[in-house]
Write a protein that holds these residues in place. Sequence first.
Motif, short mmCIF file in Angstrom:
data_model
loop_
_atom_site.label_atom_id
_atom_site.label_comp_id
_atom_site.label_asym_id
_atom_site.label_seq_id
_atom_site.Cartn_x
_atom_site.Cartn_y
_atom_site.Cartn_z
N TYR A 285 0.83 -1.21 0.00
CA TYR A 285 0.00 0.00 0.00
C TYR A 285 0.86 1.26 0.00
O TYR A 285 1.83 1.37 0.76
CB TYR A 285 -0.91 0.00 1.23
N VAL A 290 -5.05 6.72 -0.01
CA VAL A 290 -6.50 6.55 -0.01
C VAL A 290 -7.19 7.90 0.05
O VAL A 290 -6.73 8.83 0.74
CB VAL A 290 -6.94 5.65 1.17
N SER A 314 -7.27 4.21 -4.03
CA SER A 314 -6.01 3.89 -3.34
C SER A 314 -5.02 3.33 -4.34
O SER A 314 -5.38 2.89 -5.43
CB SER A 314 -6.24 2.89 -2.21
#
Length: 318
Positions: A285, A290, A314
């Motif tokens: 990530y 996000v 995201s």
Amino acid sequence: MPRLRLSLLFLASLAAACGGAPEDFAPESGLATREDAVTIPARGTASTLDFGNWNLEWFGSTANGPTNESLQLSNARDVINGTDLDIWGLEEVVSTTSFSSLKSQLPGYAGLLASDATVTSGSTYYSSSEQKVGILYKTSVASVLSARVILTAYDSDFAGRPPLEVKLRVSLNGRTGDIVVIVLHAKAFNDTTSWQRRYNASQALKSYLDSTYPTTKVMVFGDWNDDVDTSITSGQASPYKNFVDDSLDYTFPTKALSDAGISTTASYSDAIDHQLVTNELKATYVSGSVQAYRVDSYISSYSTTTSDHFPVLSRYTW
């Protein structure tokens, strides 16, 4: 009067005479053609795997949602084209004709709905006239390995919308690997019976993921119809607390929106559109990526012409 307008008036008259709707007679390629396309700034990048989920509010339905179907389609096209993401999860797609037209106006994208014949068990649980979940994906980045509707034994707990699971093969940055995306549209409303059904669905989903994909990159995204910090149902914990508590295996990147008090809809203060990832995907990530993308800054009267939900985005390294 311009020739195009005359043609549209003729089509409307013909439709009325034949007992149909104008869109039944219009060519698909003309459903969203207009000169004043909306410019939406990009949020995807060439080197990251970019996800978005978006509830399109009765997309293509002439009985519910935005009343100008052509404008809704055009705006949806402009948002998806402009945002430039790799994989989209969509909810509340009603018209298969409108969805086909949307795909035709998105160069480089392919997609499917839960009702498609290629989706195992899909047509059993999704009819042509009801809200459907679906995906769009860049063909230069991903290809479909399989698609099926899952957790059908819990159809009622999912409000008659069991999740769509799609296995994708992703090729990016010179590397190829597989990923599972699951598009979710949970039971709505804040009464205790609806909360209980969301709770039941969450328990079933976690049990399924625990046993089926213990070491797989999985993204579950869509309209969860509840928040992940505390429930929209007064006095109740989040029905998704089982995932929040298992932080070793699962993460809601979108919990950052909840913690910051950022809404994902045009009407309510809570974040109810979320993304859940397994720890295998969480490791990639891109921190801080996000967001609830406020495309209402670029589209006039967004909540009445396009959707009452904002896209949620995201990014991940690959």
